[in-house]
Design an enzyme around this catalytic site. Sequence first.
Site, PDB file in Angstrom:
ATOM      1  N   HIS A 186       0.851  -1.163   0.027  1.00  0.00           N
ATOM      2  CA  HIS A 186      -0.118  -0.205  -0.007  1.00  0.00           C
ATOM      3  C   HIS A 186       0.896   1.418  -0.035  1.00  0.00           C
ATOM      4  O   HIS A 186       0.234   2.367  -0.284  1.00  0.00           O
ATOM      5  CB  HIS A 186      -1.081  -0.001   1.005  1.00  0.00           C
ATOM      6  CG  HIS A 186      -2.504   0.578   0.909  1.00  0.00           C
ATOM      7  ND1 HIS A 186      -3.389   0.299   1.598  1.00  0.00           N
ATOM      8  CD2 HIS A 186      -2.650   1.600  -0.153  1.00  0.00           C
ATOM      9  CE1 HIS A 186      -4.409   1.045   0.991  1.00  0.00           C
ATOM     10  NE2 HIS A 186      -3.982   1.799  -0.109  1.00  0.00           N
ATOM     11  N   ASP A 245     -10.017  -0.593   3.795  1.00  0.00           N
ATOM     12  CA  ASP A 245      -8.950  -1.269   4.111  1.00  0.00           C
ATOM     13  C   ASP A 245      -9.156  -1.535   5.681  1.00  0.00           C
ATOM     14  O   ASP A 245     -10.067  -1.085   6.377  1.00  0.00           O
ATOM     15  CB  ASP A 245      -7.841  -0.111   4.349  1.00  0.00           C
ATOM     16  CG  ASP A 245      -6.453  -0.603   4.345  1.00  0.00           C
ATOM     17  OD1 ASP A 245      -6.237  -1.668   5.189  1.00  0.00           O
ATOM     18  OD2 ASP A 245      -5.506  -0.132   3.967  1.00  0.00           O
ATOM     19  N   HIS A 268      -6.989  -1.310   7.930  1.00  0.00           N
ATOM     20  CA  HIS A 268      -6.185  -0.428   8.623  1.00  0.00           C
ATOM     21  C   HIS A 268      -6.178   1.003   7.991  1.00  0.00           C
ATOM     22  O   HIS A 268      -6.927   1.282   6.962  1.00  0.00           O
ATOM     23  CB  HIS A 268      -4.694  -0.799   8.154  1.00  0.00           C
ATOM     24  CG  HIS A 268      -4.412  -2.132   8.634  1.00  0.00           C
ATOM     25  ND1 HIS A 268      -4.387  -3.141   7.320  1.00  0.00           N
ATOM     26  CD2 HIS A 268      -3.936  -3.039   9.687  1.00  0.00           C
ATOM     27  CE1 HIS A 268      -4.167  -4.325   7.928  1.00  0.00           C
ATOM     28  NE2 HIS A 268      -3.840  -4.144   9.122  1.00  0.00           N
ATOM     29  N   ASP A 286      -3.639   3.044   7.889  1.00  0.00           N
ATOM     30  CA  ASP A 286      -2.476   3.468   7.282  1.00  0.00           C
ATOM     31  C   ASP A 286      -2.233   5.097   7.383  1.00  0.00           C
ATOM     32  O   ASP A 286      -1.736   5.858   6.611  1.00  0.00           O
ATOM     33  CB  ASP A 286      -2.497   3.336   5.624  1.00  0.00           C
ATOM     34  CG  ASP A 286      -2.705   1.661   5.494  1.00  0.00           C
ATOM     35  OD1 ASP A 286      -2.093   1.133   6.275  1.00  0.00           O
ATOM     36  OD2 ASP A 286      -2.970   1.320   4.238  1.00  0.00           O
ATOM     37  N   HIS A 327       4.182   1.051   4.456  1.00  0.00           N
ATOM     38  CA  HIS A 327       2.637   0.541   3.683  1.00  0.00           C
ATOM     39  C   HIS A 327       1.704   1.025   4.745  1.00  0.00           C
ATOM     40  O   HIS A 327       0.373   1.244   4.497  1.00  0.00           O
ATOM     41  CB  HIS A 327       2.464  -0.655   3.402  1.00  0.00           C
ATOM     42  CG  HIS A 327       2.228  -1.946   4.377  1.00  0.00           C
ATOM     43  ND1 HIS A 327       1.521  -2.906   4.313  1.00  0.00           N
ATOM     44  CD2 HIS A 327       2.842  -1.806   5.646  1.00  0.00           C
ATOM     45  CE1 HIS A 327       1.532  -3.872   5.093  1.00  0.00           C
ATOM     46  NE2 HIS A 327       2.367  -3.232   6.279  1.00  0.00           N
ATOM     47  N   ASP A 377      -7.373  -2.052  -0.355  1.00  0.00           N
ATOM     48  CA  ASP A 377      -6.620  -2.732   0.165  1.00  0.00           C
ATOM     49  C   ASP A 377      -7.212  -4.202   0.221  1.00  0.00           C
ATOM     50  O   ASP A 377      -8.377  -4.143   1.403  1.00  0.00           O
ATOM     51  CB  ASP A 377      -6.188  -2.520   1.639  1.00  0.00           C
ATOM     52  CG  ASP A 377      -5.007  -3.127   2.286  1.00  0.00           C
ATOM     53  OD1 ASP A 377      -4.775  -4.367   2.100  1.00  0.00           O
ATOM     54  OD2 ASP A 377      -4.082  -2.333   3.016  1.00  0.00           O
ATOM     55  N   ASP A 402      -6.677  -6.499   2.122  1.00  0.00           N
ATOM     56  CA  ASP A 402      -6.822  -6.759   3.530  1.00  0.00           C
ATOM     57  C   ASP A 402      -8.177  -6.440   4.086  1.00  0.00           C
ATOM     58  O   ASP A 402      -8.499  -6.634   5.218  1.00  0.00           O
ATOM     59  CB  ASP A 402      -5.738  -6.724   4.380  1.00  0.00           C
ATOM     60  CG  ASP A 402      -5.263  -5.307   4.666  1.00  0.00           C
ATOM     61  OD1 ASP A 402      -6.269  -4.464   4.773  1.00  0.00           O
ATOM     62  OD2 ASP A 402      -4.131  -5.155   4.913  1.00  0.00           O
ATOM     63  N   GLU A 448      -1.956  -4.932  -2.199  1.00  0.00           N
ATOM     64  CA  GLU A 448      -1.816  -6.026  -1.077  1.00  0.00           C
ATOM     65  C   GLU A 448      -1.794  -7.376  -1.406  1.00  0.00           C
ATOM     66  O   GLU A 448      -1.982  -8.022  -0.606  1.00  0.00           O
ATOM     67  CB  GLU A 448      -2.227  -5.506  -0.051  1.00  0.00           C
ATOM     68  CG  GLU A 448      -1.869  -4.272   0.927  1.00  0.00           C
ATOM     69  CD  GLU A 448      -0.291  -4.185   1.696  1.00  0.00           C
ATOM     70  OE1 GLU A 448       0.081  -5.582   1.706  1.00  0.00           O
ATOM     71  OE2 GLU A 448       0.072  -3.225   1.877  1.00  0.00           O
TER      72      GLU A 448
HETATM   73  N1  LIG Z   1      -1.292  -1.319   4.141  1.00  0.00           N
HETATM   74  C1  LIG Z   1      -1.497  -1.958   5.136  1.00  0.00           C
HETATM   75  N2  LIG Z   1      -1.750  -3.632   5.007  1.00  0.00           N
HETATM   76  N3  LIG Z   1      -0.924  -1.694   6.268  1.00  0.00           N
HETATM   77  C2  LIG Z   1      -0.998  -2.300   7.441  1.00  0.00           C
HETATM   78  C3  LIG Z   1      -0.186  -1.433   8.446  1.00  0.00           C
HETATM   79  C4  LIG Z   1      -0.181  -2.155   9.875  1.00  0.00           C
HETATM   80  C5  LIG Z   1       0.348  -1.402  11.113  1.00  0.00           C
HETATM   81  N4  LIG Z   1      -0.717  -0.446  11.274  1.00  0.00           N
HETATM   82  C6  LIG Z   1       1.608  -0.597  10.807  1.00  0.00           C
HETATM   83  O1  LIG Z   1       1.649   0.483  10.718  1.00  0.00           O
HETATM   84  O2  LIG Z   1       2.356  -1.346  10.386  1.00  0.00           O
HETATM   85 MN   LIG Z   2      -3.628  -0.482   3.476  1.00  0.00          MN
HETATM   86 MN   LIG Z   3      -4.554  -3.065   5.194  1.00  0.00          MN
END
Ligand SMILES: NC(=[NH2+])NCCC[C@H](N)C(=O)O
Ligand SMILES: [Mn+2]
Ligand SMILES: [Mn+2]
Length: 300
Positions: free
Chosen positions: A100, A123, A125, A127, A140, A227, A229, A272
């Site tokens: 990402h 997502d 998350h 991010d 990411h 994303d 996920d 991702e």
């Molecule tokens: N694009 C993603 N899958 N991001 C996941 C981030 C996970 C976690 N919040 C981190 O900063 O490491």
């Molecule tokens: Mn993401």
């Molecule tokens: Mn994510």
Amino acid sequence: MNKNMSIIGVPMDLGQSRRGVDMGPSAIRYAGLLEKLEGLDYNVDDLGDVPISRPDSRHERQDGDLRNLKQVADASLKLAEMVDQEVSDKRFPLVLGGDHSIAIGSLAGISKHYENLGVIWYDAHGDLNSAETSPSGNIHGMPLAVSLGIGHERLTNIHGYSPKIKPENIVIIGARSLDPGEKKLIKERGIQVYSMHEVDRMGMTNVISEAIEYLKERTDGVHLSLDLDGLDPDEAPGVGTPVIGGLSYRESHLAMEILQESAILTSAEFVEVNPILDEKNKTATLAVGLIGSLFGEKLK
Ligand SMILES: NC(=[NH2+])NCCC[C@H](N)C(=O)O
Ligand SMILES: [Mn+2]
Ligand SMILES: [Mn+2]
């Protein structure tokens, strides 16, 4: 929607620590992306992949560090320039990740064409981390913060301007894993978040319709950053940071179909997909299916 589309692959895996996500663009193409879009009458130009330089030796993170900062920044600029060109040529950019972190480059290339670019961040998350708040040092986990102008100047200033987007023009959908610094930023900046709580309570039809209405009022273009996920790992096992309790296959197709009806999107990216962690290309195939719904595939 714009029928002229340009596909750009970004085989980037340096924004996180698990190998394999650099093969995402080939897996998505292999799952039948071009055939799908051409079948929907799009005029598709596949521009191939952005070249990604490798770090000299695998750079291990020291505390407070940003893993592979130089390589991520270089690739982001290359992607920004390519995307910028496609938007100038009035083509719809469809970007394939890669992790990402590539959203830094996509948004840098796209946003200079808009007064108020809206972003739908689909997502698990947020991010929204920076070096100070990140639990991992993985870039990411930072692209949305970077695009708000928060983070290392090498990243925030890609393509020569910052910020790329305004907090009130962002809608996050599907969040269920937010770090403390991300929660704080969401509160402080008033970012709209439909977490899994709201999705369960309101249903996806209401969530995505409300998001569309909200963005329609205040933006002059909308980028979808999806994303994989964001979906439940049962449906999308081929991702590096899976989080249980995610959006379903059906909710996600519905969201794509309602987005198609709204015709608000001006660019999109799917990120991702990690074929090494996937099961028989299931996640890449899911991505192509979602892209089909987003671009007008219908049952009747
Ligand atoms: N694009 C993603 N899958 N991001 C996941 C981030 C996970 C976690 N919040 C981190 O900063 O490491
Ligand atoms: Mn993401
Ligand atoms: Mn994510």
